[in-house]
Design a protein around this motif. Structure first.
Motif, PDB file in Angstrom:
ATOM      1  N   VAL A   1       0.856  -1.190   0.000  1.00 12.74           N
ATOM      2  CA  VAL A   1       0.000   0.000   0.000  1.00 12.74           C
ATOM      3  C   VAL A   1       0.889   1.236   0.000  1.00 12.74           C
ATOM      4  O   VAL A   1       2.077   1.172   0.334  1.00 12.74           O
ATOM      5  CB  VAL A   1      -0.937   0.030   1.230  1.00 12.74           C
ATOM      6  N   THR A   2       0.301   2.366  -0.369  1.00  9.58           N
ATOM      7  CA  THR A   2       1.012   3.638  -0.311  1.00  9.58           C
ATOM      8  C   THR A   2       0.609   4.345   0.976  1.00  9.58           C
ATOM      9  O   THR A   2      -0.566   4.645   1.182  1.00  9.58           O
ATOM     10  CB  THR A   2       0.684   4.518  -1.520  1.00  9.58           C
ATOM     11  N   VAL A   3       1.586   4.587   1.825  1.00 11.39           N
ATOM     12  CA  VAL A   3       1.329   5.185   3.136  1.00 11.39           C
ATOM     13  C   VAL A   3       1.840   6.621   3.140  1.00 11.39           C
ATOM     14  O   VAL A   3       2.991   6.887   2.779  1.00 11.39           O
ATOM     15  CB  VAL A   3       2.000   4.382   4.259  1.00 11.39           C
ATOM     16  N   THR A   4       0.983   7.553   3.554  1.00 11.76           N
ATOM     17  CA  THR A   4       1.354   8.954   3.711  1.00 11.76           C
ATOM     18  C   THR A   4       1.319   9.298   5.199  1.00 11.76           C
ATOM     19  O   THR A   4       0.301   9.070   5.864  1.00 11.76           O
ATOM     20  CB  THR A   4       0.410   9.865   2.935  1.00 11.76           C
ATOM     21  N   TYR A   5       2.410   9.834   5.716  1.00  9.68           N
ATOM     22  CA  TYR A   5       2.566  10.143   7.133  1.00  9.68           C
ATOM     23  C   TYR A   5       2.160  11.609   7.315  1.00  9.68           C
ATOM     24  O   TYR A   5       2.976  12.524   7.211  1.00  9.68           O
ATOM     25  CB  TYR A   5       4.001   9.867   7.559  1.00  9.68           C
TER      26      TYR A   5
END
Length: 404
Positions: free
Chosen positions: A320-324
């Protein structure tokens, strides 16, 4: 952090012979304030610690960290924020307590940014104050206690914090100037399902059926219970995304803040690459995590069941693409209420436009405001990403949001 530790099992107040005194923090360049944290009035067990007569201890058997070896006990005591008269950008911690073999007693510190959000937690180590990302007049500390399997736990009996500002930091702006928000860090990582219904997370949350939160392998981004101070968005290849708070620590490691340019551990790895992934794919650290366990999957994030099944509609562990979210700047809003909200590709309440969820207390980026269908008491909607909209009525805001 300076630690004064009296010999274990001989906790006599007047006895200092044999005490271990670690180096005192270096002299302050510009002293701001120093204070002793009041522990006597704290009496709670929300993060597997108890406070009795001013002494903080692990509560009962504590919990087993998701990322730590089985049966290792961990507790966290989050202290009240402290307002200071002048800005500081580093905080030293002097504590008195007892740390038996195999146990750990640590102090993390964070500061409130100009935009109201918090910097990450940074540990104040012996002789090394916690360096905050920006000067601040509001700081907060937490004590982290852990014990080896079957071993005695640590005790915290006094904590003094002192803040100062280095000369170079005083002249620098506390945050980047300009109207254009800085984009948060975003990386492609392997996600696994946490499960563990009925268990307790690192911040004291009791996991319920089809829960919505995430675990990251570093406590630097661990939000206090029932807050979304540190929120991520995770987007699957099927086009669905969910915003959820970080309420647990794991998988595999507990000091792997891989989203940061200056990592706490594994500095030999590039930013954005979880150590577990490097160990699994390339044999980093002999194919083992920080605890010496053989890494059997490349996971860099754990998803609670509800986020995994309902928010992203995954059926198996997946990339998945995780944005913090907290690593960026710009306005954010906090999801209110007790139920998750549906994210739509348009400001419309139809099944055809559903493309994700946002969890209560999660912080969502607010790009702009627009008008759409009536929902949650208003026709106003916020855009939180490309083709991602949520009703304004479900988001608490403290700033004016520009029109789309």
């Amino acid at each position: 952090m300076r630690v004064v530790v009296v010999p274990w099992r001989r906790l006599l107040p007047a006895l200092v012979v044999g005490a271990l005194a670690l180096p005192v923090s270096p002299p302050a360049a510009s002293a701001a304030s120093s204070w002793v944290v009041d522990l006597s009035g704290v009496d709670r067990d929300d993060s597997d610690v108890v406070v009795e007569r001013g002494t903080v201890r692990l509560a009962g058997h504590g919990r087993s960290d998701v990322g730590a070896p089985p049966q290792r006990r961990t507790g966290v005591l989050v202290l009240a924020p402290r307002r200071l008269a002048t800005p500081v950008n580093r905080v030293a911690a002097d504590l008195t307590g007892a740390v038996p073999p195999g146990a750990e007693l640590a102090v993390d510190v964070r500061g409130r940014r100009r935009d109201g959000r918090w910097t990450e937690w940074v540990e104040a180590r012996p002789g090394q104050p916690a360096a905050l990302a920006t000067p601040t007049t509001t700081v907060q500390a937490r004590a982290v206690l852990s014990a080896a399997p079957g071993g005695a736990g640590p005790e915290l009996r006094q904590l003094r914090l002192s803040g100062d500002t280095e000369p170079d930091a005083e002249a620098a702006p506390p945050e980047p100037e300009g109207d254009k928000p800085a984009a948060p860090a975003s990386f492609r990582v392997y996600a696994t399902r946490e499960g563990l219904v009925g268990g307790k997370t690192a911040n004291g949350h009791i996991i319920v059926d089809r829960d919505h939160f995430v675990a990251l392998p570093s406590r630097r981004g661990l939000a206090p219970r029932d807050t979304g101070d540190y929120t991520v968005s995770a987007c699957a290849d099927n086009g669905r995304c969910e915003w959820a708070p970080v309420w647990d620590v794991g998988p595999w490691n507990t000091k792997d803040d891989h989203w940061n340019a200056e990592r706490e551990m594994w500095q030999d790895l590039p930013r954005g690459l979880p150590q577990a992934q490097a160990a699994y794919e390339d044999g980093h650290n002999g194919g083992k995590d920080q605890f010496g366990r053989t890494v059997r999957n490349p996971a860099g994030i754990d998803l609670a069941d509800g986020m995994f099944w309902d928010g992203l509609r995954l059926t198996a562990n997946e990339w998945v693409t995780v944005t913090y979210v907290w690593t960026g700047t710009g306005p954010v809003g906090t999801v209110n209420g007790d139920d998750v909200i549906t994210v739509h590709s348009k400001p419309q309440v139809t099944a055809e436009t559903e493309n994700g969820m946002a969890t209560p207390r999660a912080q969502v980026p607010l790009e702009c405001e627009t008008t759409g269908e009536f929902a949650d008491g208003t026709t106003k909607w916020f855009r939180v990403g490309q083709d991602r909209f949520v009703p304004r009525g479900r988001v608490d805001v403290t700033a004016e949001i520009p029109p789309c």
